[in-house]
Design an enzyme around this catalytic site. Structure first.
Site, PDB file in Angstrom:
ATOM      1  N   CYS A 120      12.527 -38.432 -79.843  1.00 19.07           N
ATOM      2  CA  CYS A 120      11.755 -38.140 -80.896  1.00 19.07           C
ATOM      3  C   CYS A 120      11.113 -39.331 -81.497  1.00 19.07           C
ATOM      4  CB  CYS A 120      12.461 -37.331 -82.237  1.00 19.07           C
ATOM      5  SG  CYS A 120      11.782 -37.241 -83.736  1.00 19.07           S
ATOM      6  N   CYS A 174      11.914 -40.005 -85.064  1.00 21.12           N
ATOM      7  CA  CYS A 174      12.941 -40.572 -85.278  1.00 21.12           C
ATOM      8  C   CYS A 174      13.108 -42.186 -84.895  1.00 21.12           C
ATOM      9  CB  CYS A 174      13.984 -39.955 -84.182  1.00 21.12           C
ATOM     10  SG  CYS A 174      14.071 -38.201 -84.584  1.00 21.12           S
ATOM     11  N   CYS A 204      57.124 -24.443 -86.740  1.00 21.33           N
ATOM     12  CA  CYS A 204      56.585 -25.681 -86.081  1.00 21.33           C
ATOM     13  C   CYS A 204      55.466 -26.587 -87.065  1.00 21.33           C
ATOM     14  CB  CYS A 204      55.629 -25.328 -84.804  1.00 21.33           C
ATOM     15  SG  CYS A 204      54.472 -26.592 -84.514  1.00 21.33           S
ATOM     16  N   CYS A 249      51.991 -26.982 -86.057  1.00 24.93           N
ATOM     17  CA  CYS A 249      51.292 -25.709 -86.020  1.00 24.93           C
ATOM     18  C   CYS A 249      51.114 -25.664 -87.734  1.00 24.93           C
ATOM     19  CB  CYS A 249      52.046 -24.288 -85.579  1.00 24.93           C
ATOM     20  SG  CYS A 249      52.649 -24.415 -84.111  1.00 24.93           S
TER      21      CYS A 249
END
Length: 433
Positions: free
Chosen positions: A46, A49, A182, A185
């Protein structure tokens, strides 16, 4: 070419004050941070950019220790750009109090204007905190069950519904097998919930996140060889499940899910330009719209036309991750469109790619074949190839036409004339020699 690509890819280095962000570090650096972040989403090809780079570095240095300044190569990490609805480059977003809903920066693109915008955003953030409307990091609140996602977007899977919802759905699933006791988890739970909400929205509910309590539904855990917790598996239609190998932050999970979505998504639809709405919607909705002008049906017949359309569909499949729009029309039907693209009524089949935001286009110079079109689109992807401004600086007028019926063309029927009573000598003034 290799040297050019290397240059394009190196906008920022470790010596700059700009933090390079990617799906692996975005969650840790940005979403879990209490800091205000100013982030540029860019593409190496770009031009705008490239022009912004020096000012962005200057901004980062000026705001060092006050506001974090980062950059994302959204061409390389398109899942991260998609997560925040980045459609053009460069896009600048301000990640303030609610990191999941950043604000678009709308100011000027020089360092002074950007610094002013960042300081205004910082002042607003401080006022909000003083008034009690915001406190601590978003991540902390989300992990406590608010803001980052809803458990309702995580589908609870059981021995009874697993086959129906997952295996028979034909869609992509990421399934977490967990145990309530757990610790890992429990740490994953808010990340999984936040990712589930984001993925549901961004894939239009085509990729799902589910969870199985493996201590209750031991049949499922046994079927898929679950030996540790949490275990995440990927399920795709007609394929054996595979282990998810990505990171466990919401950013990593979202990025992985979006990659799966694009890998398994159907190619974009190839549309005939039947009216102005078809052209405008396609070119407005996508970064590029690729348009083919095919020979008249009398020149190719149905078989020839279908051959060209098949080549286009293969290319749409090949480049589906780019999320481009694909269109076609018959030569001579949309003459204003042809003229605006410099096609000029000859040399069919022809192809152009339009960037409607910039009103720029590029023309296929090579052959209308898989190889020729691939080279054309590949060069566009890395910012190579010449471009021109769409004639008139806007999308042209489009005729409303009937869709092709898929059949061979027919010559127009002319009236028959009986010439038996015509005296040709009366028509042609014949001179005696």
């Amino acid at each position: 070419m290799c040297a050019r690509l290397l240059t394009l890819a190196s906008f920022y280095s470790a010596s700059d004050d700009v933090v390079e962000l990617n799906p692996s570090n975005f969650n840790r650096e940005v979403l879990q941070s209490d800091s205000l972040w100013l982030i540029e989403f860019y593409a190496p090809w770009c031009g705008h950019c490239q022009s912004l780079t020096a000012d962005w570095k200057k901004t980062a240095t000026a705001l060092k220790g006050i506001v974090k300044v980062g950059a994302v190569d959204a061409d390389q990490h398109n899942s991260l750009g998609g997560q925040y609805s980045v459609r053009g480059f460069p896009t600048i977003k301000i990640f303030g109090a609610n990191k999941n809903k950043p604000d678009d920066y709308q100011g000027g693109r020089n360092s002074q204007a950007i610094v002013d915008g960042a300081l205004n955003a910082l002042q607003t953030l401080v006022k909000d905190r003083m008034s009690g409307r915001s406190g601590g990091s978003d991540y902390s609140r989300q992990s406590g069950g608010g803001g980052g996602g809803s458990k309702k977007d995580v589908v609870e899977l059981t021995d009874d519904n697993f086959d129906r919802l997952v295996l028979n759905s034909g869609e992509v699933w990421l399934v977490e097998f967990f145990a309530p006791w757990c610790g890992h988890c429990k740490s994953l739970e808010p990340e999984w919930a936040a990712a589930a909400s984001a993925v549901k929205e961004q894939t239009k509910d085509k990729v799902h996140l589910g969870a199985v309590d493996a201590t209750v539904h031991q049949g499922l855990a046994s079927r898929y060889g679950i030996r540790g917790f949490p275990t995440i598996k990927i399920f795709k239609k007609g394929e054996e499940p595979e282990d998810y190998q990505g990171g466990r932050t919401r950013g990593d999970i979202i990025a992985g899910a979006l990659d799966l979505f694009s890998d398994n998504a159907a190619p974009p639809e190839l549309l005939e330009i039947l009216n102005a709405d078809v052209l405008k919607k396609t070119c407005d909705d996508y970064q590029l719209c690729v348009i083919a002008v095919l020979p008249h049906i009398l020149d190719t017949g149905a078989a020839g036309r279908n051959g060209y359309l098949e080549v286009m569909m293969k290319m749409a499949e090949k480049y589906k991750k780019k999320m481009w729009g694909w269109l076609w029309t018959e030569a001579g039907v949309q003459m204003e469109l042809e003229a605006s693209l410099g096609i000029g009524g000859f040399g069919y089949p022809a192809m152009a790619a339009i960037n409607a935001r910039k009103m720029k286009f590029a023309l296929l110079k090579g052959s209308f074949s898989e190889t020729g079109i691939h080279e054309f689109l590949r060069d566009l992807s890395v910012g190579r190839g010449s471009t021109a401004t769409v004639g008139g600086g806007a999308l042209p007028n489009i005729n409303s036409v009937e869709a092709w019926d898929g059949k061979d063309g027919e010559l127009p029927v002319e009236d028959d004339y009986d010439l038996s009573d015509v005296d040709l000598d009366d028509i042609f003034d014949k001179d005696e020699l």
